[in-house]
Design a protein around this motif. Structure first.
Motif, PDB file in Angstrom:
ATOM      1  N   GLN A 288       0.827  -1.205   0.000  1.00  0.00           N
ATOM      2  CA  GLN A 288       0.000   0.000   0.000  1.00  0.00           C
ATOM      3  C   GLN A 288       0.867   1.263   0.000  1.00  0.00           C
ATOM      4  OE1 GLN A 288      -3.293  -2.494   2.654  1.00  0.00           O
ATOM      5  NE2 GLN A 288      -2.638  -0.502   3.384  1.00  0.00           N
TER       6      GLN A 288
ATOM      7  N   GLY B  32      -2.396   5.775  -2.188  1.00  0.00           N
ATOM      8  CA  GLY B  32      -2.771   6.325  -3.481  1.00  0.00           C
ATOM      9  C   GLY B  32      -4.113   5.809  -3.939  1.00  0.00           C
TER      10      GLY B  32
ATOM     11  N   ARG C 191      -4.351   3.588  -6.823  1.00  0.00           N
ATOM     12  CA  ARG C 191      -4.188   2.494  -7.777  1.00  0.00           C
ATOM     13  C   ARG C 191      -4.964   1.263  -7.317  1.00  0.00           C
ATOM     14  NH1 ARG C 191       1.736   0.765  -9.918  1.00  0.00           N
ATOM     15  NH2 ARG C 191       1.700   2.999 -10.385  1.00  0.00           N
ATOM     16  N   VAL C 192      -5.631   0.609  -8.259  1.00  0.00           N
ATOM     17  CA  VAL C 192      -6.447  -0.562  -7.970  1.00  0.00           C
ATOM     18  C   VAL C 192      -5.830  -1.790  -8.624  1.00  0.00           C
ATOM     19  CG1 VAL C 192      -8.745  -1.587  -8.146  1.00  0.00           C
ATOM     20  CG2 VAL C 192      -8.506   0.897  -7.896  1.00  0.00           C
ATOM     21  N   ALA C 193      -5.651  -2.838  -7.853  1.00  0.00           N
ATOM     22  CA  ALA C 193      -5.064  -4.073  -8.366  1.00  0.00           C
ATOM     23  C   ALA C 193      -6.149  -5.063  -8.767  1.00  0.00           C
ATOM     24  CB  ALA C 193      -4.164  -4.704  -7.305  1.00  0.00           C
TER      25      ALA C 193
ATOM     26  N   HIS D 248       2.695  -4.558  -8.359  1.00  0.00           N
ATOM     27  CA  HIS D 248       2.910  -3.124  -8.179  1.00  0.00           C
ATOM     28  C   HIS D 248       2.168  -2.650  -6.938  1.00  0.00           C
ATOM     29  CE1 HIS D 248      -1.244  -2.539  -9.523  1.00  0.00           C
ATOM     30  NE2 HIS D 248      -0.981  -3.332 -10.542  1.00  0.00           N
TER      31      HIS D 248
ATOM     32  N   ALA E  82      -0.478  -0.819  -4.624  1.00  0.00           N
ATOM     33  CA  ALA E  82      -1.896  -0.526  -4.854  1.00  0.00           C
ATOM     34  C   ALA E  82      -2.572  -0.334  -3.506  1.00  0.00           C
ATOM     35  CB  ALA E  82      -2.572  -1.650  -5.631  1.00  0.00           C
ATOM     36  N   ASP E  83      -3.692   0.371  -3.518  1.00  0.00           N
ATOM     37  CA  ASP E  83      -4.439   0.603  -2.289  1.00  0.00           C
ATOM     38  C   ASP E  83      -5.851   0.054  -2.351  1.00  0.00           C
ATOM     39  OD1 ASP E  83      -2.929   2.427  -0.169  1.00  0.00           O
ATOM     40  OD2 ASP E  83      -2.237   2.947  -2.175  1.00  0.00           O
TER      41      ASP E  83
ATOM     42  N   VAL F  18      -9.527   6.963  -4.600  1.00  0.00           N
ATOM     43  CA  VAL F  18      -9.420   5.498  -4.588  1.00  0.00           C
ATOM     44  C   VAL F  18     -10.799   4.832  -4.582  1.00  0.00           C
ATOM     45  CG1 VAL F  18      -9.252   5.280  -2.057  1.00  0.00           C
ATOM     46  CG2 VAL F  18      -8.197   3.553  -3.542  1.00  0.00           C
TER      47      VAL F  18
ATOM     48  N   ALA G 180     -12.182   5.011  -8.175  1.00  0.00           N
ATOM     49  CA  ALA G 180     -11.373   4.141  -9.033  1.00  0.00           C
ATOM     50  C   ALA G 180     -11.743   2.677  -8.816  1.00  0.00           C
ATOM     51  CB  ALA G 180      -9.891   4.366  -8.751  1.00  0.00           C
ATOM     52  N   THR G 181     -12.000   2.293  -7.583  1.00  0.00           N
ATOM     53  CA  THR G 181     -12.353   0.906  -7.289  1.00  0.00           C
ATOM     54  C   THR G 181     -13.740   0.571  -7.826  1.00  0.00           C
ATOM     55  OG1 THR G 181     -11.018   1.044  -5.266  1.00  0.00           O
ATOM     56  CG2 THR G 181     -12.530  -0.816  -5.476  1.00  0.00           C
TER      57      THR G 181
END
Length: 248
Positions: free
Chosen positions: A72, A75, A77-79, A87, A89-90, A135, A138-139
């Motif tokens: 984490q 940020g 970013r979504v995995a 990479h 991700a949060d 976040v 984005a999710t």
């Protein structure tokens, strides 16, 4: 697992979908990370303890597999948890029934998402920086189901009576959801900030209509929760969502 070790999400999720947040109770880690520390870092000895605690979590919750643990970074970013995550991700989204999503927190807000039919599920690490970065939106966008079909559960986080922020943080959190202004109460030159209210506003803006949880304060409950702002050196709780082996 110790019955006091896990808070089950109170929401109308599909039967068999395990969702909730661990407490600090019931593991093997020594002070000051006693005892169910599920986070990385800390003294060298903590690594072995965390590994043991994570194995305990998977076994005692009867999860189909060990959670996909993220690196984490506060940020947005979504995995894709269906595949190896290489990479930082949060948040993580899954549709493969063999994948369990998880995030680690110790004051930040964990958010779990799923649809009523169990086609997709997600875990979100909602620190103030991640919330300001988007976040949640984005999710929701990364999930292969319409936002209006999603349920959200807000896990334990630092409560509004204990979380004070400066004007720049308030402004950053209100950039995309000015309607969340009620989440900030003036406190001298600072503000008391309600992360739960900010997250609810962002979820609503993203189209999520059913939102549950959001009534536990990590800072105020030292017996059950780790809190970075309270203790500094401390452990991490895990918020997990995935299928139990008995139904997968």
């Amino acid at each position: 697992m110790n019955p006091n070790s896990f808070i089950t999400a109170d929401w109308p999720a599909p039967t068999g979908l395990v969702a909730g947040t661990t407490t600090r109770v019931g593991g093997v880690s020594p002070a000051p990370r006693d005892s169910l520390d599920l986070g990385a870092g800390g003294p060298a000895a903590a690594g072995t303890d965390v590994t043991a605690n994570r194995a305990l979590l998977t076994a005692e919750l009867d999860l189909v597999s060990a959670p996909v643990w993220l690196s984490q970074e506060h940020g947005a970013r979504v995995a894709d948890a269906n595949h190896p995550v290489a990479h930082p991700a949060d948040a993580a989204v899954a549709t493969d029934e063999q994948r369990v999503c998880a995030v680690l927190t110790a004051d930040c807000l964990p958010i779990l998402l799923c649809d009523r039919h169990g086609h997709a599920w997600a875990a979100v690490h909602g620190g103030w920086r991640g919330l300001a970065a988007g976040v949640i939106a984005a999710t929701v966008s990364a999930m292969p189901v319409a936002a209006e079909r999603l349920l959200a559960w807000l896990g334990p986080a630092i409560g509004p009576s204990m979380f004070r922020v400066d004007t720049d943080v308030r402004d950053a959190l209100l950039t995309d959801v000015p309607e969340a202004e009620h989440a900030f109460d003036p406190d001298g030159v600072r503000y008391r900030a309600d992360l739960y209210a900010v997250a609810r506003a962002q979820l609503t803006r993203a189209g999520v209509g059913e939102i549950y949880g959001g009534d536990l304060c990590t800072y105020s409950d030292a017996g059950r929760f780790f809190s970075y702002r309270r203790d500094g050196a401390t452990g991490r709780m895990a918020s997990v969502i995935g299928w139990a082996t008995t139904v997968a």
